[in-house]
Design a protein around this motif. Structure first.
Motif, short mmCIF file in Angstrom:
data_model
loop_
_atom_site.label_atom_id
_atom_site.label_comp_id
_atom_site.label_asym_id
_atom_site.label_seq_id
_atom_site.Cartn_x
_atom_site.Cartn_y
_atom_site.Cartn_z
N ALA A 25 0.84 -1.20 0.00
CA ALA A 25 0.00 0.00 0.00
C ALA A 25 0.87 1.25 0.00
O ALA A 25 0.64 2.20 -0.77
CB ALA A 25 -0.93 -0.01 1.21
N ALA A 26 1.90 1.28 0.86
CA ALA A 26 2.78 2.45 0.91
C ALA A 26 3.53 2.62 -0.40
O ALA A 26 3.69 3.75 -0.90
CB ALA A 26 3.76 2.30 2.07
N ALA A 129 -0.57 7.47 6.43
CA ALA A 129 -0.19 8.87 6.24
C ALA A 129 -0.20 9.26 4.76
O ALA A 129 -0.43 10.43 4.43
CB ALA A 129 1.18 9.11 6.85
N GLN A 130 0.02 8.28 3.89
CA GLN A 130 0.01 8.56 2.45
C GLN A 130 -1.38 8.40 1.83
O GLN A 130 -1.54 8.66 0.64
CB GLN A 130 1.01 7.66 1.74
N GLY A 131 -2.36 7.95 2.64
CA GLY A 131 -3.73 7.89 2.13
C GLY A 131 -4.36 6.52 2.10
O GLY A 131 -5.52 6.40 1.68
N ALA A 132 -3.68 5.47 2.50
CA ALA A 132 -4.27 4.13 2.50
C ALA A 132 -5.34 4.01 3.58
O ALA A 132 -5.24 4.63 4.64
CB ALA A 132 -3.19 3.07 2.71
N GLN A 133 -6.35 3.21 3.29
CA GLN A 133 -7.40 2.94 4.27
C GLN A 133 -7.36 1.46 4.63
O GLN A 133 -7.33 0.61 3.74
CB GLN A 133 -8.78 3.30 3.70
N PHE A 134 -7.38 1.15 5.92
CA PHE A 134 -7.33 -0.22 6.40
C PHE A 134 -8.74 -0.65 6.84
O PHE A 134 -9.40 0.06 7.61
CB PHE A 134 -6.34 -0.36 7.55
#
Length: 576
Positions: A25-26, A129-134
């Motif tokens: 994701a990152a 922090a970069q916008g990924a959603q878990f």
């Protein structure tokens, strides 16, 4: 919205919220932003927390890859640093020094999370922090269902892949599988999906009274300590040792017996405690079919072998998968070319070589440690991006395979020409007369046996947990061991056989007891090397005859099933 490429607004699902999932994701968001592409990345973090929290070994390459993904590497991760990795086999050992920069053991268990959870949280924070959603949902399957032409524009532009997770379904343009080795999705990811093969493993945490890392900051790889174990890792941290045994037929009992052998040989401290244990799977080579339209597998689901220590290979697949999806497009042909052939070809070759080298290391026997040294001298054998084994820059898997194969062939040929002479320890401990060990998990039976022996003036040490027995016998050999068949961790007959196979303990007299007086149990005890077999309830006269080395008289009445309640339970346990 392009049908075969990721563009701004494209939705990507990552199945698996571990280190591979968070790392992918990152990497997707970082590389997408560098190309001017803003992605919507959702990570499905599935599965239960680890029952055995593993630590993490961070090599210099691992730390560089984490930093490149935006994951901050704090200095307190360097609190525990390994001096190297020691390889052992059949009484021989060789030390492989740590690389420049050191091998960091990240771990705070039992006072905090294991190292794997610590690094996963740091990567998840960087990805968030970069916008990924878990999303905390378990994925059941992934379906390729292009939207119909008459569907609303929002649906037509949301992708052809549907992720089914606990009753819900969402559309994505691309889906990546990062669920680890032995993934349960199988063809539910896509038809024909063939992930990395896996091998059975058992791992556990061992707590010790003192820090082994302070005294000897070494990781250890023990090659084939038992016929069912291909390799046993001992990885020390601040307050515990993480142990991992792998092999096609390994069981929890095998790991426990190997731990007792390790304590006997001084690899673990006396008085260790087994805190948690569970079975798992390890990658054992390269996957064969890893891509489909818009779908891709990363991490241990794609490749790996048990001699990898660290996260370099997992993090490398994340970065190469991200580049493959962003630059290669979503068609299977482009993904195959960009991700597999150009991105993973050398890593797939390394995984195959690493898995194949394990069988040759077993054949090499006592020459296995030398094979690692010989492979280091061969230098870098492999591609530009090939990594080493055991967290080291060298040897590479290809170099190790060549050396292990040569050592294995030499050992096999040499075994035809020589008579095996087993090394005997230079310092044999002195036998202590009138010292008896009683091993029985039944408290009443243990107490009764102890009182009986102490009434004759003997010194008795009773063990409710058999794990410390090997260590005690190696340091204070008793006159005899009275051993129950049914124990908590290891079968008593296997325990007897293990005692009789080692020069430090082979001369110790063992008397096996069992509440199941059956011919096959008696014969099994004698085949394992026991001097006598006594049915429960044990008759004092027969016990004293056995301890004096006399042939015990046949019992006047030897019921096949004792009538006493606790012994009935033991008979049922053994029979089951």
């Amino acid at each position: 919205m392009s049908a075969d490429r990721l563009v701004s607004g494209s939705r990507v699902a990552v199945v698996g919220g571990g280190i591979a999932g968070a790392g992918l994701a990152a990497s997707l968001l970082f590389n997408g932003r560098a190309r001017g592409i803003s992605l919507d990345v959702r990570v499905y973090s599935q599965g239960e927390p680890d029952s055995v929290p593993p630590p993490v070994v961070l090599t210099p390459e691992c730390r560089s890859r984490l930093a490149a993904l935006g994951c901050r590497v704090p200095l307190d991760w360097r609190v525990h640093e390994l001096r190297g990795v020691e390889v052992l086999s059949q009484g021989r050992r060789e030390l492989l020094p740590a690389p420049p920069g050191g091998l960091w053991v990240v771990d705070s268990w039992p006072h905090g999370p294991g190292g794997m959870a610590v690094v996963r949280e740091a990567l998840s924070t960087a990805a968030t922090a970069q916008g990924a959603q878990f999303i905390s949902r378990r994925v059941d399957r992934v379906e390729n269902q292009p939207p119909s032409p008459d569907a609303p524009a929002a649906v037509r532009g949301s992708g052809s892949l549907v992720v089914r997770a606990q009753g819900s379904g969402e559309r994505f343009h691309a889906v990546a599988l990062a669920a680890g080795a032995g993934t349960s999705l199988g063809e539910n990811f896509f038809p024909g999906f063939q992930p990395a093969p896996s091998v059975a493993a058992v791992h556990a945490r061992v707590r010790q009274s003192a820090s082994r890392l302070t005294l000897a900051p070494l990781a250890r790889l023990w090659i084939s300590p038992l016929p069912t174990i291909d390799g046993l890792f001992l990885l020390p941290s601040a307050h515990s040792v993480y142990v991992l045994a792998f092999g096609p037929a390994v069981t929890p009992a095998d790991l426990c017996q190997a731990l007792m052998m390790a304590a006997r040989d001084g690899l673990l401290e006396e008085g260790f405690e087994l805190s948690c244990l569970e079975t798992t799977r390890l990658p054992f080579g390269p996957g064969r079919t890893l891509v489909a339209p818009g779908q891709i597998a990363v991490g241990a689901a794609a490749l790996g072998h048990p001699l990898q220590i660290g996260l370099s290979e997992t993090l490398a697949t994340c970065s190469r998968a991200a580049v493959g999806l962003l630059d290669g497009g979503l068609s299977p042909a482009s993904l195959e070319r960009r991700y597999i052939r150009h991105g993973l070809s050398e890593m797939l070759e390394d995984s195959a070589a690493g898995a194949r080298s394990i069988a040759w290391l077993r054949r090499a026997g006592r020459r296995a440690p030398e094979a690692f040294l010989a492979a280091r001298k061969r230098g870098a054998v492999g591609g530009v991006y090939s990594g080493g084994v055991l967290g080291l820059a060298s040897p590479t898997p290809l170099a190790l395979l060549a050396s292990a194969r040569w050592a294995g062939m030499r050992e096999v040929v040499g075994s035809w020409l020589r008579t095996t002479v087993e090394p005997v320890p230079t310092a044999m401990p002195t036998l202590e007369p009138d010292l008896y060990y009683v091993v029985d998990d039944d408290a009443d039976a243990r107490e009764a046996m102890t009182q009986l022996l102490e009434s004759t003036g003997a010194t008795v040490v009773a063990f409710a947990d058999e794990l410390a027995l090997f260590c005690a016998v190696a340091r204070r050999p008793p006159t005899a061991i009275l051993l129950d068949v049914v124990l908590h961790w290891v079968d008593g007959l296997r325990l007897c056989e293990g005692l009789k196979k080692h020069p430090l303990t082979r001369n110790t007299r063992v008397i096996v007891m069992s509440g199941l007086n059956r011919p096959h149990v008696q014969q099994g005890a004698l085949d394992a090397g026991a001097e006598a077999f006594l049915p429960k309830p044990v008759e004092p006269q027969r016990l004293m005859q056995a301890l004096l080395g006399e042939t015990p008289e046949a019992p006047r009445s030897a019921p096949l099933r004792p009538a006493v309640g606790p012994l009935d339970l033991e008979s049922d346990r053994y029979a089951s």
